[in-house]
Design an enzyme around this catalytic site. Structure first.
Site, PDB file in Angstrom:
ATOM      1  N   ARG A  35       0.839  -1.205   0.000  1.00  0.00           N
ATOM      2  CA  ARG A  35       0.000   0.000   0.000  1.00  0.00           C
ATOM      3  C   ARG A  35       0.874   1.255   0.000  1.00  0.00           C
ATOM      4  NH1 ARG A  35      -5.533   1.536   1.889  1.00  0.00           N
ATOM      5  NH2 ARG A  35      -5.965  -0.563   1.175  1.00  0.00           N
ATOM      6  N   PHE A 153     -16.321  11.798  10.482  1.00  0.00           N
ATOM      7  CA  PHE A 153     -17.696  11.549  10.018  1.00  0.00           C
ATOM      8  C   PHE A 153     -17.791  11.399   8.504  1.00  0.00           C
ATOM      9  CE2 PHE A 153     -17.821  13.971  13.953  1.00  0.00           C
ATOM     10  CZ  PHE A 153     -18.639  13.177  14.743  1.00  0.00           C
ATOM     11  N   LEU A 154     -16.648  11.272   7.824  1.00  0.00           N
ATOM     12  CA  LEU A 154     -16.707  11.261   6.355  1.00  0.00           C
ATOM     13  C   LEU A 154     -17.541  10.085   5.852  1.00  0.00           C
ATOM     14  CD1 LEU A 154     -14.796   8.871   4.883  1.00  0.00           C
ATOM     15  CD2 LEU A 154     -12.988  10.324   5.740  1.00  0.00           C
ATOM     16  N   ASN A 212     -23.813   7.157  14.335  1.00  0.00           N
ATOM     17  CA  ASN A 212     -24.017   5.954  13.514  1.00  0.00           C
ATOM     18  C   ASN A 212     -25.201   5.130  14.015  1.00  0.00           C
ATOM     19  OD1 ASN A 212     -22.096   6.564  11.698  1.00  0.00           O
ATOM     20  ND2 ASN A 212     -20.615   5.024  12.316  1.00  0.00           N
ATOM     21  N   PHE A 253     -32.164   9.175   4.712  1.00  0.00           N
ATOM     22  CA  PHE A 253     -31.995   7.914   5.439  1.00  0.00           C
ATOM     23  C   PHE A 253     -33.323   7.215   5.735  1.00  0.00           C
ATOM     24  CE2 PHE A 253     -27.617   6.750   6.615  1.00  0.00           C
ATOM     25  CZ  PHE A 253     -26.987   7.698   5.846  1.00  0.00           C
ATOM     26  N   LEU A 254     -34.331   7.542   4.923  1.00  0.00           N
ATOM     27  CA  LEU A 254     -35.615   6.843   5.056  1.00  0.00           C
ATOM     28  C   LEU A 254     -35.920   6.057   3.788  1.00  0.00           C
ATOM     29  CD1 LEU A 254     -38.230   9.151   6.850  1.00  0.00           C
ATOM     30  CD2 LEU A 254     -37.057   7.137   7.738  1.00  0.00           C
ATOM     31  N   GLY A 257     -35.085  -0.612   1.679  1.00  0.00           N
ATOM     32  CA  GLY A 257     -34.315  -1.388   0.702  1.00  0.00           C
ATOM     33  C   GLY A 257     -33.637  -2.551   1.389  1.00  0.00           C
ATOM     34  N   CYS A 264     -18.619   0.429   8.497  1.00  0.00           N
ATOM     35  CA  CYS A 264     -18.874   1.237   9.701  1.00  0.00           C
ATOM     36  C   CYS A 264     -20.167   0.876  10.438  1.00  0.00           C
ATOM     37  CB  CYS A 264     -18.875   2.721   9.343  1.00  0.00           C
ATOM     38  SG  CYS A 264     -17.232   3.314   8.902  1.00  0.00           S
ATOM     39  N   ARG A 333     -17.182  -4.365   2.217  1.00  0.00           N
ATOM     40  CA  ARG A 333     -17.216  -4.872   3.582  1.00  0.00           C
ATOM     41  C   ARG A 333     -18.672  -4.929   4.054  1.00  0.00           C
ATOM     42  NH1 ARG A 333     -12.783  -0.964   6.403  1.00  0.00           N
ATOM     43  NH2 ARG A 333     -13.739   0.497   4.958  1.00  0.00           N
TER      44      ARG A 333
HETATM   45  N1  LIG Z   1     -14.270   4.220   5.967  1.00  0.00           N
HETATM   46  C1  LIG Z   1     -15.044   5.201   6.423  1.00  0.00           C
HETATM   47  O1  LIG Z   1     -15.902   5.730   5.718  1.00  0.00           O
HETATM   48  C2  LIG Z   1     -14.884   5.701   7.840  1.00  0.00           C
HETATM   49  C3  LIG Z   1     -15.578   6.859   8.232  1.00  0.00           C
HETATM   50  C4  LIG Z   1     -15.446   7.298   9.541  1.00  0.00           C
HETATM   51  C5  LIG Z   1     -14.701   6.577  10.448  1.00  0.00           C
HETATM   52  N2  LIG Z   1     -14.057   5.440  10.042  1.00  0.00           N
HETATM   53  C6  LIG Z   1     -13.251   4.715  11.024  1.00  0.00           C
HETATM   54  O2  LIG Z   1     -11.895   4.902  10.673  1.00  0.00           O
HETATM   55  C7  LIG Z   1     -11.127   3.754  11.017  1.00  0.00           C
HETATM   56  C8  LIG Z   1     -10.402   3.257   9.778  1.00  0.00           C
HETATM   57  O3  LIG Z   1     -11.358   2.860   8.826  1.00  0.00           O
HETATM   58  P1  LIG Z   1     -10.957   2.571   7.301  1.00  0.00           P
HETATM   59  O4  LIG Z   1     -12.231   2.316   6.602  1.00  0.00           O
HETATM   60  O5  LIG Z   1     -10.039   3.635   6.806  1.00  0.00           O
HETATM   61  O6  LIG Z   1     -10.128   1.205   7.505  1.00  0.00           O
HETATM   62  P2  LIG Z   1      -9.173   0.471   6.470  1.00  0.00           P
HETATM   63  O7  LIG Z   1      -9.215  -0.952   6.832  1.00  0.00           O
HETATM   64  O8  LIG Z   1      -9.498   0.913   5.083  1.00  0.00           O
HETATM   65  O9  LIG Z   1      -7.718   1.044   6.806  1.00  0.00           O
HETATM   66  C9  LIG Z   1      -6.994   0.758   7.941  1.00  0.00           C
HETATM   67  C10 LIG Z   1      -5.503   0.841   7.604  1.00  0.00           C
HETATM   68  O10 LIG Z   1      -4.751   0.787   8.807  1.00  0.00           O
HETATM   69  C11 LIG Z   1      -3.576   0.031   8.549  1.00  0.00           C
HETATM   70  N3  LIG Z   1      -3.018  -0.440   9.817  1.00  0.00           N
HETATM   71  C12 LIG Z   1      -3.420  -1.463  10.607  1.00  0.00           C
HETATM   72  N4  LIG Z   1      -2.644  -1.550  11.700  1.00  0.00           N
HETATM   73  C13 LIG Z   1      -1.732  -0.571  11.605  1.00  0.00           C
HETATM   74  C14 LIG Z   1      -0.661  -0.128  12.450  1.00  0.00           C
HETATM   75  N5  LIG Z   1      -0.405  -0.735  13.612  1.00  0.00           N
HETATM   76  N6  LIG Z   1       0.070   0.923  12.046  1.00  0.00           N
HETATM   77  C15 LIG Z   1      -0.199   1.542  10.878  1.00  0.00           C
HETATM   78  N7  LIG Z   1      -1.180   1.182  10.043  1.00  0.00           N
HETATM   79  C16 LIG Z   1      -1.956   0.143  10.408  1.00  0.00           C
HETATM   80  C17 LIG Z   1      -4.049  -1.074   7.624  1.00  0.00           C
HETATM   81  O11 LIG Z   1      -2.954  -1.659   6.921  1.00  0.00           O
HETATM   82  C18 LIG Z   1      -5.021  -0.301   6.707  1.00  0.00           C
HETATM   83  O12 LIG Z   1      -4.364   0.222   5.573  1.00  0.00           O
HETATM   84  C19 LIG Z   1     -12.127   2.761  11.606  1.00  0.00           C
HETATM   85  O13 LIG Z   1     -12.149   2.903  12.998  1.00  0.00           O
HETATM   86  C20 LIG Z   1     -13.451   3.205  11.019  1.00  0.00           C
HETATM   87  O14 LIG Z   1     -14.544   2.826  11.812  1.00  0.00           O
HETATM   88  C21 LIG Z   1     -14.121   4.993   8.755  1.00  0.00           C
END
Ligand SMILES: NC(=O)c1ccc[n+]([C@@H]2O[C@H](COP(=O)([O-])OP(=O)(O)OC[C@H]3O[C@@H](n4cnc5c(N)ncnc54)[C@H](O)[C@@H]3O)[C@@H](O)[C@H]2O)c1
Length: 459
Positions: A35, A153-154, A212, A253-254, A257, A264, A333
């Site tokens: 990555r 919150f994205l 959420n 959000f109503l 489906g 998340c 996911r």
């Molecule tokens: N995806 C969303 O839309 C979103 C929105 C708001 C909040 N979140 C929160 O953000 C967090 C991350 O979500 P995501 O969707 O980006 O996850 P993701 O799985 O896409 O990314 C997580 C990344 O962290 C890396 N990682 C794991 N352990 C690590 C370490 N010890 N050091 C460095 N890197 C490490 C992984 O290799 C991976 O690339 C979660 O808690 C999620 O709930 C996500």
């Protein structure tokens, strides 16, 4: 001020690229070297509108770099954002905190100058205070390392816009100095009038999971009513429009489906219940279990409908349009669409999938399906089509346009985006969530009994 972002997934890369766009020097870190190599070349390993351009721009300008070295990050950065994953623990509802803990410990051990660690991952309440102890026990002597929590919150599909112009900013801090640092980071948004809510760690952590939980509840609320309209012969879209006009309720959000999914909402409501139980508050969050069950039942309903419309799923040919958990993302996911595809396969159907962005991720998780690169290829030999993710490409489908590409006239609209009357008037048999599957379409014949059994709320 130099910013680092630990974890470069959906959240982390977006945050890193947006911080560079705001003018900061940014260093992203991930433990996944593949990555990091890809990002260092300006190549985004996932689909997110607007992000590839931003990534390329700032990798080229040199303002945005990536590394796998905590040593480099610890010596270089002033503010370290943590955005690693917090997935559901295998076989449990609780969040797996091992990634957050590992990232925090690695940071603390490698930080060589006074710094602020800012958590962005979604975490169980109490995490920041627990991490504070981890930092204290692992940091180098003489270096001051503070902690703050700044939930994210994205929305995938709108991640760049949401990061640069959020609805609100929430920061959990222990001192005005830490708040001042975060005010500098977000100076542009604050100058544009974005509200900042400064609070304690616990409230900041809870704001995210509460938001959420509310959104999941809103979707499951309308889907609970969709079970009723299916049973009694009402129309869920009209019901949602009518109640949504009340400003206290709102229409967003109503949409009934096949329900919510993704990385998340499902895991966050389960983690919240697990944390509440640990705190002896399981009754307070018990309603979320019901929301979860309603959500999962909608997937069963889609499979029931398919069985009814085909008579039997065994050896049927089914086309799935859309497999990501939402449009404008490649994220599969906990995708309801992929789950439904898998259930259909398990009942003997041959499943062909087309998604504008999700085929690769879906085929890694569910290689048993055929994946094709156009809608035409997906539907041409199908006995039944399931529209499961509301990509623009599918929203604009017409009965005539689709009929020109396939021999079948059977479709399930899992997102309630097609005008049922128009499709039925054009000779299609259309099943949807929240509408009774019209018996006039299968008035006689072997499936009638099964139809009546299955068109009510599924078990
Ligand atoms: N995806 C969303 O839309 C979103 C929105 C708001 C909040 N979140 C929160 O953000 C967090 C991350 O979500 P995501 O969707 O980006 O996850 P993701 O799985 O896409 O990314 C997580 C990344 O962290 C890396 N990682 C794991 N352990 C690590 C370490 N010890 N050091 C460095 N890197 C490490 C992984 O290799 C991976 O690339 C979660 O808690 C999620 O709930 C996500």
């Amino acid at each position: 001020m130099r910013i680092t972002v630990i974890g470069t997934g959906y959240l982390g890369v977006t945050h890193a690229a947006c911080m560079a766009e705001l003018g900061f020097e940014v260093l992203g870190l991930d433990i996944d070297p593949v990555r990091v190599a890809s990002l260092s070349e300006g190549l985004l390993p996932f689909h997110e509108p607007g992000l590839p351009e931003l990534l390329r721009k700032h990798v080229k300008s040199g303002r945005l770099r990536f590394t796998t070295s905590y040593q480099e990050v610890g010596a270089w950065g002033d503010v370290h954002f943590i955005g690693v994953g917090t997935p559901q623990r295998a076989g449990e509802g609780a969040a797996d905190m091992s990634f957050v803990d590992a990232a925090t410990i690695s940071l603390a051990r490698n930080i060589t100058k006074d710094s602020l660690i800012v958590g962005k991952s979604t975490v169980p309440v109490g995490t920041t205070r627990r991490l504070k102890t981890l930092v204290r026990d692992n940091k180098r002597p003489g270096v001051s390392v503070n902690l703050a929590w700044n939930p994210e919150f994205l929305r995938e599909g709108f991640a760049v816009v949401d990061t640069l112009t959020p609805d609100r900013l929430v920061v959990g801090v222990e001192s005005p100095e830490d708040e001042a640092i975060l005010r500098k980071v977000y100076a542009k948004a604050l100058a544009d009038g974005v509200p900042l809510i400064t609070t304690d760690f616990e409230t900041a952590e809870l704001v995210k999971v509460a938001a959420n939980a509310f959104l999941a509840t809103k979707i499951s609320f309308i889907n609970a009513f969709s079970e009723v309209t299916e049973a009694v012969g009402g129309d869920i879209r009209t019901l949602a429009d009518a109640i949504g006009l009340d400003v206290r309720i709102g229409r967003r959000f109503l949409n009934a489906g096949i329900g919510f999914g993704g990385g998340c909402l499902p895991k966050d409501i389960r983690a919240l219940q697990a944390r509440a139980a640990e705190l002896g508050l399981d009754r307070s969050m018990r309603f979320l279990d019901e929301m979860d069950q309603i959500n999962l039942r909608r997937r069963e309903r889609a499979v029931d409908l398919a069985r009814v419309m085909l008579g039997s799923l065994s050896q049927s040919r089914i086309a799935i349009l859309g497999v990501t958990f939402k449009p404008n993302s490649d994220d599969v996911r906990d995708s309801p669409a992929l789950d439904i595809a898998n259930k259909l396969f398990d009942e003997g159907a041959e499943v062909t999938v087309y998604d504008p962005a999700g085929n690769v991720n879906a085929s890694r998780r569910s290689p048993q399906h055929h994946y094709v690169t156009s809608m035409g290829d997906a539907v041409k030999n199908a006995d039944l089509i399931l529209l499961l993710t509301e990509w623009d490409e599918f929203k604009t489908l017409t009965p005539e346009g689709l009929a020109a590409q396939t021999g079948t006239r059977k479709i399930i609209d899992g997102r309630n985006i097609l005008e049922a009357r128009v499709w039925e008037d054009s000779g299609w048999s259309l099943g949807s969530i929240g509408r009774r599957y019209s018996a006039t379409q299968v008035t006689e014949g072997p499936h009638r009994e099964q139809l009546q059994l299955s068109s009510g709320p599924s078990a």
